[in-house]
Scaffold this motif. Structure first.
Motif, PDB file in Angstrom:
ATOM      1  N   ASN A  59       0.850  -1.186   0.000  1.00 34.62           N
ATOM      2  CA  ASN A  59       0.000   0.000   0.000  1.00 34.62           C
ATOM      3  C   ASN A  59       0.889   1.240   0.000  1.00 34.62           C
ATOM      4  OD1 ASN A  59      -1.627   2.145   0.619  1.00 34.62           O
ATOM      5  ND2 ASN A  59      -2.715   1.127   2.296  1.00 34.62           N
ATOM      6  N   MET A  60       0.860   1.979  -1.112  1.00 38.98           N
ATOM      7  CA  MET A  60       1.725   3.173  -1.185  1.00 38.98           C
ATOM      8  C   MET A  60       0.866   4.421  -1.258  1.00 38.98           C
ATOM      9  SD  MET A  60       4.879   2.001  -3.537  1.00 38.98           S
ATOM     10  CE  MET A  60       5.800   3.487  -3.206  1.00 38.98           C
ATOM     11  N   GLY A  61       0.678   5.053  -0.126  1.00 40.81           N
ATOM     12  CA  GLY A  61      -0.121   6.281  -0.072  1.00 40.81           C
ATOM     13  C   GLY A  61      -1.529   6.065  -0.596  1.00 40.81           C
ATOM     14  N   GLY A  62      -2.089   4.904  -0.296  1.00 43.03           N
ATOM     15  CA  GLY A  62      -3.461   4.629  -0.733  1.00 43.03           C
ATOM     16  C   GLY A  62      -3.492   3.932  -2.093  1.00 43.03           C
ATOM     17  N   LEU A  63      -2.346   3.838  -2.764  1.00 38.95           N
ATOM     18  CA  LEU A  63      -2.306   3.152  -4.053  1.00 38.95           C
ATOM     19  C   LEU A  63      -1.890   1.703  -3.833  1.00 38.95           C
ATOM     20  CD1 LEU A  63      -0.413   5.805  -6.233  1.00 38.95           C
ATOM     21  CD2 LEU A  63      -2.876   5.441  -6.063  1.00 38.95           C
ATOM     22  N   ALA A  64      -2.596   0.799  -4.493  1.00 45.06           N
ATOM     23  CA  ALA A  64      -2.251  -0.628  -4.351  1.00 45.06           C
ATOM     24  C   ALA A  64      -1.136  -0.954  -5.331  1.00 45.06           C
ATOM     25  CB  ALA A  64      -3.481  -1.481  -4.625  1.00 45.06           C
ATOM     26  N   ALA A  65       0.089  -0.916  -4.838  1.00 42.25           N
ATOM     27  CA  ALA A  65       1.249  -1.214  -5.688  1.00 42.25           C
ATOM     28  C   ALA A  65       1.647  -2.672  -5.499  1.00 42.25           C
ATOM     29  CB  ALA A  65       2.399  -0.285  -5.324  1.00 42.25           C
ATOM     30  N   CYS A  66       2.616  -3.116  -6.266  1.00 41.31           N
ATOM     31  CA  CYS A  66       3.056  -4.498  -6.146  1.00 41.31           C
ATOM     32  C   CYS A  66       4.539  -4.602  -6.539  1.00 41.31           C
ATOM     33  CB  CYS A  66       2.189  -5.364  -7.062  1.00 41.31           C
ATOM     34  SG  CYS A  66       2.452  -7.118  -6.828  1.00 41.31           S
ATOM     35  N   VAL A  67       5.253  -5.443  -5.812  1.00 40.75           N
ATOM     36  CA  VAL A  67       6.648  -5.720  -6.162  1.00 40.75           C
ATOM     37  C   VAL A  67       6.669  -7.081  -6.860  1.00 40.75           C
ATOM     38  CG1 VAL A  67       8.979  -6.118  -5.283  1.00 40.75           C
ATOM     39  CG2 VAL A  67       7.499  -4.440  -4.160  1.00 40.75           C
ATOM     40  N   TYR A  68       7.280  -7.132  -8.021  1.00 35.76           N
ATOM     41  CA  TYR A  68       7.376  -8.367  -8.802  1.00 35.76           C
ATOM     42  C   TYR A  68       8.823  -8.840  -8.770  1.00 35.76           C
ATOM     43  CZ  TYR A  68       2.890  -6.808 -10.673  1.00 35.76           C
ATOM     44  OH  TYR A  68       1.590  -6.385 -10.791  1.00 35.76           O
ATOM     45  N   VAL A  69       9.020 -10.080  -8.336  1.00 34.65           N
ATOM     46  CA  VAL A  69      10.376 -10.641  -8.371  1.00 34.65           C
ATOM     47  C   VAL A  69      10.425 -11.619  -9.543  1.00 34.65           C
ATOM     48  CG1 VAL A  69      12.179 -11.853  -7.092  1.00 34.65           C
ATOM     49  CG2 VAL A  69      10.546 -10.400  -5.872  1.00 34.65           C
ATOM     50  N   LEU A  70      11.279 -11.315 -10.502  1.00 31.26           N
ATOM     51  CA  LEU A  70      11.359 -12.114 -11.722  1.00 31.26           C
ATOM     52  C   LEU A  70      12.683 -12.866 -11.778  1.00 31.26           C
ATOM     53  CD1 LEU A  70      10.318  -9.283 -14.237  1.00 31.26           C
ATOM     54  CD2 LEU A  70       8.810 -10.713 -12.837  1.00 31.26           C
ATOM     55  N   HIS A  71      12.625 -14.053 -12.345  1.00 34.62           N
ATOM     56  CA  HIS A  71      13.871 -14.808 -12.538  1.00 34.62           C
ATOM     57  C   HIS A  71      14.121 -14.948 -14.033  1.00 34.62           C
ATOM     58  CE1 HIS A  71      14.887 -16.573  -8.431  1.00 34.62           C
ATOM     59  NE2 HIS A  71      14.086 -15.558  -8.270  1.00 34.62           N
ATOM     60  N   ARG A  72      15.360 -14.773 -14.410  1.00 37.03           N
ATOM     61  CA  ARG A  72      15.739 -14.859 -15.828  1.00 37.03           C
ATOM     62  C   ARG A  72      15.724 -16.331 -16.237  1.00 37.03           C
ATOM     63  NH1 ARG A  72      16.718 -14.817 -20.427  1.00 37.03           N
ATOM     64  NH2 ARG A  72      18.135 -13.498 -21.615  1.00 37.03           N
ATOM     65  N   THR A  73      15.062 -16.606 -17.357  1.00 35.51           N
ATOM     66  CA  THR A  73      15.016 -17.996 -17.838  1.00 35.51           C
ATOM     67  C   THR A  73      16.377 -18.369 -18.452  1.00 35.51           C
ATOM     68  OG1 THR A  73      14.262 -17.305 -19.999  1.00 35.51           O
ATOM     69  CG2 THR A  73      12.545 -17.820 -18.384  1.00 35.51           C
ATOM     70  N   VAL A  74      16.500 -19.596 -18.924  1.00 37.81           N
ATOM     71  CA  VAL A  74      17.782 -20.030 -19.516  1.00 37.81           C
ATOM     72  C   VAL A  74      17.916 -19.527 -20.958  1.00 37.81           C
ATOM     73  CG1 VAL A  74      18.090 -22.090 -18.103  1.00 37.81           C
ATOM     74  CG2 VAL A  74      16.716 -22.228 -20.186  1.00 37.81           C
ATOM     75  N   GLU A  75      16.824 -18.975 -21.464  1.00 39.27           N
ATOM     76  CA  GLU A  75      16.780 -18.544 -22.865  1.00 39.27           C
ATOM     77  C   GLU A  75      17.785 -17.416 -23.146  1.00 39.27           C
ATOM     78  OE1 GLU A  75      15.190 -19.893 -26.018  1.00 39.27           O
ATOM     79  OE2 GLU A  75      13.986 -20.356 -24.246  1.00 39.27           O
ATOM     80  N   LYS A  76      18.675 -17.631 -24.121  1.00 37.16           N
ATOM     81  CA  LYS A  76      19.631 -16.583 -24.523  1.00 37.16           C
ATOM     82  C   LYS A  76      18.870 -15.459 -25.220  1.00 37.16           C
ATOM     83  CE  LYS A  76      23.979 -18.208 -23.959  1.00 37.16           C
ATOM     84  NZ  LYS A  76      24.934 -17.423 -23.218  1.00 37.16           N
ATOM     85  N   TYR A  77      19.317 -14.253 -25.010  1.00 33.85           N
ATOM     86  CA  TYR A  77      18.667 -13.110 -25.660  1.00 33.85           C
ATOM     87  C   TYR A  77      18.922 -13.180 -27.160  1.00 33.85           C
ATOM     88  CZ  TYR A  77      17.633  -8.298 -26.958  1.00 33.85           C
ATOM     89  OH  TYR A  77      17.128  -7.173 -27.562  1.00 33.85           O
ATOM     90  N   ASN A  78      17.851 -12.992 -27.917  1.00 36.60           N
ATOM     91  CA  ASN A  78      17.984 -13.014 -29.365  1.00 36.60           C
ATOM     92  C   ASN A  78      17.378 -11.716 -29.899  1.00 36.60           C
ATOM     93  OD1 ASN A  78      16.917 -13.359 -32.099  1.00 36.60           O
ATOM     94  ND2 ASN A  78      17.695 -15.447 -31.931  1.00 36.60           N
ATOM     95  N   ALA A  79      18.222 -10.902 -30.516  1.00 32.83           N
ATOM     96  CA  ALA A  79      17.800  -9.555 -30.925  1.00 32.83           C
ATOM     97  C   ALA A  79      16.614  -9.596 -31.890  1.00 32.83           C
ATOM     98  CB  ALA A  79      18.977  -8.818 -31.540  1.00 32.83           C
ATOM     99  N   GLU A  80      16.626 -10.561 -32.801  1.00 33.57           N
ATOM    100  CA  GLU A  80      15.530 -10.618 -33.785  1.00 33.57           C
ATOM    101  C   GLU A  80      14.204 -10.962 -33.114  1.00 33.57           C
ATOM    102  OE1 GLU A  80      16.262 -13.151 -37.177  1.00 33.57           O
ATOM    103  OE2 GLU A  80      18.111 -12.020 -37.565  1.00 33.57           O
ATOM    104  N   ASP A  81      14.264 -11.998 -32.282  1.00 34.25           N
ATOM    105  CA  ASP A  81      13.054 -12.393 -31.522  1.00 34.25           C
ATOM    106  C   ASP A  81      12.535 -11.222 -30.707  1.00 34.25           C
ATOM    107  OD1 ASP A  81      13.099 -14.908 -32.330  1.00 34.25           O
ATOM    108  OD2 ASP A  81      13.526 -15.838 -30.371  1.00 34.25           O
ATOM    109  N   ALA A  82      13.480 -10.558 -30.045  1.00 34.95           N
ATOM    110  CA  ALA A  82      13.116  -9.458 -29.150  1.00 34.95           C
ATOM    111  C   ALA A  82      12.428  -8.348 -29.950  1.00 34.95           C
ATOM    112  CB  ALA A  82      14.364  -8.925 -28.449  1.00 34.95           C
ATOM    113  N   ALA A  83      12.998  -8.051 -31.133  1.00 33.70           N
ATOM    114  CA  ALA A  83      12.421  -6.982 -31.956  1.00 33.70           C
ATOM    115  C   ALA A  83      10.996  -7.360 -32.368  1.00 33.70           C
ATOM    116  CB  ALA A  83      13.293  -6.753 -33.187  1.00 33.70           C
ATOM    117  N   GLN A  84      10.806  -8.644 -32.696  1.00 31.22           N
ATOM    118  CA  GLN A  84       9.488  -9.124 -33.096  1.00 31.22           C
ATOM    119  C   GLN A  84       8.479  -8.970 -31.941  1.00 31.22           C
ATOM    120  OE1 GLN A  84       8.527 -10.180 -36.130  1.00 31.22           O
ATOM    121  NE2 GLN A  84       6.480 -10.322 -35.186  1.00 31.22           N
TER     122      GLN A  84
END
Ligand SMILES: C[S@@+](CC[C@H](N)C(=O)[O-])C[C@H]1O[C@@H](n2cnc3c(N)ncnc32)[C@H](O)[C@@H]1O
Length: 542
Positions: free
Chosen positions: A493-518
């Motif tokens: 609760n941030m000043g009456g706003l319902a905020a949220c913290v997201y904890v993300l884990h990086r998958t094993v997938e290598k970054y691929n610029a073409e895929d990312a652009a798509q």
């Protein structure tokens, strides 16, 4: 060498209670358990645990706590009579049964006074003063007020949220403009009460400081200062009595000054927090003959009344610890305590590289550089003013301790960092309310998540993101699902706003610029549809 815990007497311990932002209780509980190796009890907005007296000062090093108290005594199943005067008499009598010694011992580990403070009067008074009605301290409700049309519960909640939001925004814009640092800090404190969710719609919740009851005469002559949450204050403004000048009483320089703050929560009490604080304060005065001061107090006595549970504490903090490390506040300055708790959620390891790519005034990287100094912290922002504030804050911290941190101007969607070079990306995203816009978030969030996916190490990398714009983050998470898995979500609760913290884990997938652009072009299409076809600009106005 200190005695092993099992050989220590009960009086060598004290019970600590600390306030925590609602949502982060378990994070702080874990932290305290790790640091003190004792069981910690967590409930909404607070944690409680026992520590050896010698460790009291260390409690203030817990980065996730806001305010801290030593609990002197707890009274369960207090049978409050139906009559207000009888309740006040009962509260006055409690003063005799408080473990003042334990509280003052803990207090003296943090504060000092130039004369010894006795934990018991030389002669215990047989009478702690006659109980008084709270109407002696403030005027009863104006009957014409009651004729006002009654709002429904949801209407009241909406009104309060709206008022809190407007007040918070106005205060922050004002603060940023004027650069009045001290005032900024105080205004944020007002928000703290709102953010910790102390004020429940269902219950009658009050927080009152009242220590003017030096003597029965002084009580009738002096006035009360009421500190309530921003919402309640606005709603009840018209009912508040005109402030009178506080009566100055003779001060004894050999005695500390005190005030009593009452937090009351629960229905059915035939008294209010102001009456409770006044009567309790009067009894404390009659017991110790300490000086009374609302502002220049040495000791703050806290009277908590929750239903039929009463506890009496001494404050171990004079102002909320969330102001640590920040002197230049921007319009969206994140509390140091939130930053600390977000960092804890990342389970940082020594040697890891932590990056806040949208650092604003630098709350998060400052906290990581101080509390996780075996990690490397880097940060940046697109706005020059934000960079200036971060630098000012770094210089401020550097006055008291060594800090290794620098800040760079960059765009989160195009970071000048090598692929897979970061261990943790952690940031407080623009909510689109005070910074940026909701519309811009449709484009910014997927772009930011994709770029964070590129710079973060596969498999072991993490990201920790705070936002209130859940629709946008969910869309961005679905667009980048190949690279990020959400492992934890903490509502806040941030000043009456319902905020949220997201904890993300990086998958094993290598970054691929073409895929990312798509993937990004799909997200941009979506953003354009949301905009109704108008071009999206990166909103860089704070
Ligand atoms: C919510 S604020 C961060 C507040 C910060 N945690 C603090 O304590 O001051 C979000 C920040 O993101 C920055 N920002 C917005 N768009 C950005 C972009 N494209 N690249 C980098 N920073 C950006 C804004 O300038 C703002 O400072």
């Amino acid at each position: 060498m200190s005695a092993p815990i099992e050989n220590m007497q009960e009086n060598e311990f004290c019970e600590i209670e600390a306030t925590v932002a609602s949502g982060f209780e378990n994070v702080v509980k874990e932290d305290a358990e790790e640091k003190f190796n004792v069981p910690v009890d967590a409930k909404r907005g607070r944690i409680a645990f026992k520590v050896p007296m010698k460790d009291v000062k260390k409690v203030l090093d817990l980065g996730g706590i806001d305010n801290c108290f030593v609990v002197m005594s707890r009274f369960s199943n207090v049978n409050f009579p139906e009559d207000e005067l009888e309740c006040m008499a009962l509260l006055r009598k409690i003063v005799y049964n408080v473990n003042w010694k334990n509280g003052l011992d803990a207090w003296s580990k943090i504060f000092s006074f130039h004369h010894p403070i006795a934990s018991c009067p030389e002669t215990v008074p047989v009478d702690l003063g006659a109980p008084t009605l709270s109407s002696r301290f403030h005027q009863p409700k104006n009957p014409s007020e009651e004729k006002k049309p009654k709002l429904s519960k949801s209407e009241r909640r909406k009104l309060r949220k709206q008022q809190a939001r407007e007040k918070f925004a106005a205060q922050n814009v004002q603060k940023a403009k004027e650069g009045e640092k001290m005032e900024k800090a105080e205004d944020l404190e007002t928000v703290s009460t709102t953010e910790t969710g102390q004020h429940d719609d269902e219950n009658s919740n009050e927080n009152t400081n009242n220590s003017q009851n030096v003597s029965e005469k002084a009580v009738s002559d002096s006035t009360c200062t009421v500190e309530k949450s921003a919402q309640k204050e606005t709603l009840e403004k018209e009912q508040a009595p005109a402030p009178k000048k506080p009566k100055t009483t003779d001060q004894d320089p050999t005695k500390p000054a005190f005030r009593v703050t009452c937090n009351r929560n629960g229905q059915g009490h035939p008294f209010d927090s102001m009456g409770a604080a006044s009567n309790f304060g009067g009894a404390v005065y009659n017991y110790f003959h300490w000086n009374v001061s609302m502002k220049q107090f040495d000791i703050e006595v806290i009277l908590n009344i929750e239903g039929n549970e009463v506890s009496v504490c001494l404050a171990l903090t004079r102002e909320s610890l969330h102001r640590r490390y920040i002197t230049a506040f921007g319009p969206t300055a994140l509390r140091a305590t939130h930053a600390y708790n977000m960092l804890r959620l990342c389970k940082l390891q020594p040697g890891e590289i932590i990056c806040d790519p949208m650092c604003g005034g630098g709350s998060i990287p400052l906290q990581s550089a101080v509390s996780w100094n075996k990690c490397v912290s880097i940060c940046g922002d697109i706005i020059n003013n934000a960079l200036k504030r971060t630098k000012e804050n770094i210089n401020y911290v550097a006055q008291s301790q060594p800090i290794s941190l620098d800040v760079v101007r960059w765009d989160v969607t195009n970071l000048p960092l090598r692929t897979e070079s970061m261990d943790v990306c952690i940031t407080d995203l623009p909510f689109g309310i005070r910074v940026g816009s909701k519309m811009n978030n449709w484009k910014l969030y997927p772009g930011a998540l994709m770029e964070m996916a590129r710079v973060t190490r596969v498999e072991k990398g993490r990201a920790c993101l705070l936002t209130q714009d859940k629709k946008c983050i969910n869309k961005a998470l679905s667009v980048t699902a190949k690279y990020w898995k959400c492992r934890n979500m903490v509502g806040l609760n941030m000043g009456g706003l319902a905020a949220c913290v997201y904890v993300l884990h990086r998958t094993v997938e290598k970054y691929n610029a073409e895929d990312a652009a798509q993937m990004l072009s799909t997200a941009l299409e979506h953003a354009k549809q949301k905009e109704g076809g108008s071009p999206t600009k990166t909103d860089t106005n704070q």
